[in-house]
Design a protein around this motif. Structure first.
Motif, PDB file in Angstrom:
ATOM      1  N   ASN A  55       0.952  -1.405  -0.034  1.00 28.16           N
ATOM      2  CA  ASN A  55       0.054  -0.169  -0.023  1.00 28.16           C
ATOM      3  C   ASN A  55       0.782   1.154  -0.002  1.00 28.16           C
ATOM      4  OD1 ASN A  55      -2.859  -1.157   0.449  1.00 28.16           O
ATOM      5  ND2 ASN A  55      -1.512  -2.026   2.069  1.00 28.16           N
ATOM      6  N   ALA A  56       0.412   2.380  -0.654  1.00 29.95           N
ATOM      7  CA  ALA A  56       0.969   3.615  -0.521  1.00 29.95           C
ATOM      8  C   ALA A  56      -0.048   4.622  -0.802  1.00 29.95           C
ATOM      9  CB  ALA A  56       2.001   3.634  -2.018  1.00 29.95           C
ATOM     10  N   THR A  57       0.618   5.642  -0.966  1.00 26.57           N
ATOM     11  CA  THR A  57      -0.297   7.280  -0.925  1.00 26.57           C
ATOM     12  C   THR A  57       0.085   7.834  -2.017  1.00 26.57           C
ATOM     13  OG1 THR A  57      -0.417   7.028   1.474  1.00 26.57           O
ATOM     14  CG2 THR A  57      -1.114   9.178   0.302  1.00 26.57           C
ATOM     15  N   ALA A  58      -0.752   8.340  -2.848  1.00 28.88           N
ATOM     16  CA  ALA A  58      -0.749   8.797  -4.198  1.00 28.88           C
ATOM     17  C   ALA A  58       0.474  10.271  -4.145  1.00 28.88           C
ATOM     18  CB  ALA A  58      -1.837   9.465  -4.837  1.00 28.88           C
ATOM     19  N   GLY A  59       1.269  10.385  -4.628  1.00 27.87           N
ATOM     20  CA  GLY A  59       2.216  11.135  -4.668  1.00 27.87           C
ATOM     21  C   GLY A  59       3.291  11.159  -3.626  1.00 27.87           C
ATOM     22  N   SER A 122      19.633  -8.479  -2.327  1.00 27.65           N
ATOM     23  CA  SER A 122      18.505  -7.433  -2.011  1.00 27.65           C
ATOM     24  C   SER A 122      18.665  -6.333  -2.984  1.00 27.65           C
ATOM     25  CB  SER A 122      18.423  -6.971  -0.732  1.00 27.65           C
ATOM     26  OG  SER A 122      18.152  -7.866   0.369  1.00 27.65           O
ATOM     27  N   GLY A 123      17.667  -5.740  -3.171  1.00 28.04           N
ATOM     28  CA  GLY A 123      17.939  -4.294  -4.178  1.00 28.04           C
ATOM     29  C   GLY A 123      16.645  -3.501  -3.783  1.00 28.04           C
ATOM     30  N   THR A 124      16.988  -2.158  -4.271  1.00 22.71           N
ATOM     31  CA  THR A 124      15.862  -1.176  -3.906  1.00 22.71           C
ATOM     32  C   THR A 124      15.350  -0.507  -5.159  1.00 22.71           C
ATOM     33  OG1 THR A 124      17.240   0.776  -3.365  1.00 22.71           O
ATOM     34  CG2 THR A 124      16.521  -0.843  -1.539  1.00 22.71           C
ATOM     35  N   ALA A 125      14.184  -0.173  -5.015  1.00 22.73           N
ATOM     36  CA  ALA A 125      13.383   0.825  -6.134  1.00 22.73           C
ATOM     37  C   ALA A 125      12.812   2.086  -5.443  1.00 22.73           C
ATOM     38  CB  ALA A 125      12.417   0.020  -6.926  1.00 22.73           C
ATOM     39  N   SER A 126      13.121   3.279  -6.081  1.00 26.52           N
ATOM     40  CA  SER A 126      12.432   4.376  -5.390  1.00 26.52           C
ATOM     41  C   SER A 126      11.697   5.175  -6.357  1.00 26.52           C
ATOM     42  CB  SER A 126      13.632   5.514  -4.797  1.00 26.52           C
ATOM     43  OG  SER A 126      14.403   4.823  -3.670  1.00 26.52           O
ATOM     44  N   PHE A 127      10.606   5.722  -6.181  1.00 25.15           N
ATOM     45  CA  PHE A 127       9.565   6.173  -7.305  1.00 25.15           C
ATOM     46  C   PHE A 127       8.559   6.981  -6.353  1.00 25.15           C
ATOM     47  CE2 PHE A 127       8.008   2.075  -5.964  1.00 25.15           C
ATOM     48  CZ  PHE A 127       6.894   2.152  -5.919  1.00 25.15           C
ATOM     49  N   ALA A 128       7.988   8.070  -7.013  1.00 26.31           N
ATOM     50  CA  ALA A 128       6.691   8.540  -6.774  1.00 26.31           C
ATOM     51  C   ALA A 128       5.529   7.816  -6.870  1.00 26.31           C
ATOM     52  CB  ALA A 128       6.701   9.794  -7.390  1.00 26.31           C
ATOM     53  N   ALA A 129       4.595   7.477  -5.590  1.00 19.93           N
ATOM     54  CA  ALA A 129       3.575   6.656  -5.838  1.00 19.93           C
ATOM     55  C   ALA A 129       2.516   7.396  -7.053  1.00 19.93           C
ATOM     56  CB  ALA A 129       2.619   6.517  -4.550  1.00 19.93           C
TER      57      ALA A 129
END
Ligand code: CU
Length: 156
Positions: A55-59, A122-129
């Protein structure tokens, strides 16, 4: 009270107010500036993500950490702009892109991804929801999506 003392007292009061305001401001800044951290992994050799629902929050800025819990298989984590139809397109394009590309295609349907990982890595991903909605994530290693290696990111 003489004028000089009154001036000094009001100066101290003002300085305290400013110090409190600065303190509160930096706390708020740290909270809004930090990313929502989500963890997803695989358990053993099972071709499935746990959890399969995120789950995430828009933006909001999101950081996904994906841990490949397998010892024998490679996996990636790819978030697509849509549901199963888009995931299938990305899966097909990933197979075409091949292992050199980590099976992750350069495709407008890909929102973000964690590169193809060796077992226990392990790895990571970063993005704006993205905007509110349901977004499928999958592993595009050939055969894994077809075997059910997918999940849903719900954005509200
Ligand atoms: Cu996989």
């Amino acid at each position: 009270m003489n004028l000089k003392l009154r001036f000094w007292i009001s100066g101290v009061a003002l300085a305290s107010t400013l110090a409190l305001a600065a303190c509160g401001g930096s706390t708020d800044g740290a909270a809004s500036g930090s990313a929502t951290k989500l963890n997803v992994s695989t358990a053993g050799e099972a071709l499935q993500f746990a959890p399969a629902a995120l789950n995430a929050t828009a933006g909001q800025q999101v950081q996904v950490t994906f841990k490949n819990g397998s010892t024998a298989q490679k996996h990636n984590w790819v978030l697509v702009k849509g549901g199963d139809a888009e995931a299938q397109k990305v899966d097909d394009a990933g197979a075409t892109a091949g292992e050199a590309a980590g099976y992750i295609p350069t495709d407008p349907n890909v929102i973000s991804s964690v590169k193809l990982l060796e077992g226990a890595a392990s790895g990571t991903a970063s993005f704006a929801a993205p905007a509110a909605g349901n977004y499928t994530f999958l592993c595009t290693f050939p055969g894994h999506y077809a075997a059910g290696m997918k999940g849903v990111l719900t954005v509200k």
